[in-house]
Design a protein around this motif. Sequence first.
Motif, PDB file in Angstrom:
ATOM      1  N   GLU A   1      -3.085   5.069   1.417  1.00  0.00           N
ATOM      2  CA  GLU A   1      -3.950   3.908   1.592  1.00  0.00           C
ATOM      3  C   GLU A   1      -3.823   3.315   2.996  1.00  0.00           C
ATOM      4  O   GLU A   1      -4.345   2.235   3.261  1.00  0.00           O
ATOM      5  CB  GLU A   1      -3.593   2.833   0.560  1.00  0.00           C
TER       6      GLU A   1
ATOM      7  N   GLU B   1      -9.938  -6.420  10.046  1.00  0.00           N
ATOM      8  CA  GLU B   1     -11.048  -7.280   9.637  1.00  0.00           C
ATOM      9  C   GLU B   1     -10.632  -8.740   9.596  1.00  0.00           C
ATOM     10  O   GLU B   1     -11.314  -9.615  10.147  1.00  0.00           O
ATOM     11  CB  GLU B   1     -11.569  -6.842   8.273  1.00  0.00           C
TER      12      GLU B   1
ATOM     13  N   GLU C   1      -5.131   3.990   5.930  1.00  0.00           N
ATOM     14  CA  GLU C   1      -6.356   3.738   6.686  1.00  0.00           C
ATOM     15  C   GLU C   1      -7.049   2.474   6.181  1.00  0.00           C
ATOM     16  O   GLU C   1      -7.505   1.636   6.963  1.00  0.00           O
ATOM     17  CB  GLU C   1      -7.294   4.940   6.574  1.00  0.00           C
ATOM     18  N   GLY C   2      -7.131   2.334   4.859  1.00  0.00           N
ATOM     19  CA  GLY C   2      -7.756   1.148   4.292  1.00  0.00           C
ATOM     20  C   GLY C   2      -6.990  -0.115   4.626  1.00  0.00           C
ATOM     21  O   GLY C   2      -7.589  -1.161   4.912  1.00  0.00           O
TER      22      GLY C   2
ATOM     23  N   ALA D   1      -7.703  -1.171   8.176  1.00  0.00           N
ATOM     24  CA  ALA D   1      -9.020  -1.796   8.280  1.00  0.00           C
ATOM     25  C   ALA D   1      -8.970  -3.235   7.760  1.00  0.00           C
ATOM     26  O   ALA D   1      -9.601  -4.136   8.326  1.00  0.00           O
ATOM     27  CB  ALA D   1     -10.046  -0.981   7.507  1.00  0.00           C
ATOM     28  N   PHE D   2      -8.220  -3.456   6.686  1.00  0.00           N
ATOM     29  CA  PHE D   2      -8.022  -4.800   6.131  1.00  0.00           C
ATOM     30  C   PHE D   2      -7.398  -5.726   7.174  1.00  0.00           C
ATOM     31  O   PHE D   2      -7.871  -6.854   7.397  1.00  0.00           O
ATOM     32  CB  PHE D   2      -7.114  -4.678   4.896  1.00  0.00           C
TER      33      PHE D   2
ATOM     34  N   ALA E   1       0.834  -1.193   0.000  1.00  0.00           N
ATOM     35  CA  ALA E   1       0.000   0.000   0.000  1.00  0.00           C
ATOM     36  C   ALA E   1       0.875   1.250   0.000  1.00  0.00           C
ATOM     37  O   ALA E   1       2.002   1.242   0.504  1.00  0.00           O
ATOM     38  CB  ALA E   1      -0.922   0.004   1.219  1.00  0.00           C
TER      39      ALA E   1
ATOM     40  N   ASP F   1      -4.727  -1.788  -3.927  1.00  0.00           N
ATOM     41  CA  ASP F   1      -5.742  -1.211  -4.801  1.00  0.00           C
ATOM     42  C   ASP F   1      -6.262  -2.207  -5.841  1.00  0.00           C
ATOM     43  O   ASP F   1      -7.096  -1.861  -6.678  1.00  0.00           O
ATOM     44  CB  ASP F   1      -5.214   0.040  -5.493  1.00  0.00           C
TER      45      ASP F   1
END
Length: 361
Positions: free
Chosen positions: A89, A99, A91-92, A95-96, A85, A238
């Motif tokens: 990116e 999760e 923050e995303g 979260a990945f 990343a 992405d």
Amino acid sequence: MSERFDFAIVGAGIAGASLAAGLAPHGRVALIEAEDRPGYHSTGRSAAFWTESYGGPRVQPLTTASRAFLDQHGLLTERGALTLARTDEAEGLAAFVREFSALGVRVETLGRAALERRLPGLRSEWQLGAYEPDCCDIDVAGLHQLWLAEGKRLGTELLCRARVIGARHGADGWTIALADGRTLHARVLVNAAGAWADLVAQAAGVAPLGMKPLRRTVAQLRMDRTVPSTLPLTLGFDGSFYFKPEGGKLWLSPHDETPSQPCDVAAEELDVALAIERFKVVLNWPIAALEHKWAGLRTFAPDRLPVYGFDPTARDFFWFAGQGGFGIQTAPAAAELALGLLLDEPRGTVDPEPYSPARFR
């Protein structure tokens, strides 16, 4: 002349072969393949890997539940997966990691120094990564042949060059017409036809589900340097690329998803060029030659989850389709789930409800 079977399975790729092996002890099975040999299309063109995040959190239970079978049969080789990343990116990516960690997947965040140790020559824009140490390569041919051989040993009849042109359901089950003039009778018709799944349904008078075949391109490169055998499967957060080592070469893909008709799909020059350009943005490795290129079809249902179960509007018509790009890594658990539904004796640990065709009816 016609033959009678308990189960007729359309498609002898990894999906159909797995079910044939499981159903053979419970009745007479016909495994119907339109091509000259099983596994010619998606199964034979997979750059397969087993990694629990691939396909998303709703596919992960199938992937995780497949690990024990693949281990037991010696079909996995340790690889590791690294999702790269950029700073914007972060923050995303966080979260990945949260999760999948919550789902029990081993995944950790890496900074720049750790990335450089795993990917020498990494360009400066890549500052963050998520590493999954349990990712493995899968011996796809070995897995496919294991199920084909087991099915044959137990009496499955493999019919190649046998294209289904029509089927109708009557009082004694399905009557199936093949292009070569043969007719088969079967109590249950299983649709494991991959990119052709909707066409098989229509031939049987069953409403299609909206399956979408998407072209995926892979190129094999010879590099002007040694490709470390320990290089991880490397993916863009992405979704714009992935690459991995294979036999001293590098396999890479632009992660393309170009809509296609069901066909013997081939790689397009533009997609190969795109794969190479995206790779150059990641690593500063010089490329010696493009040695090989190919493409396969990954087929998705409208919600991108697989479809396993009896069609609620068509008697004794069973869907086993829509496995997208994760059909190999989820195959053992998917087969157990489907066998439980077909035999009315629940198996495995994965809840079948999210994958039922009833969700589209």
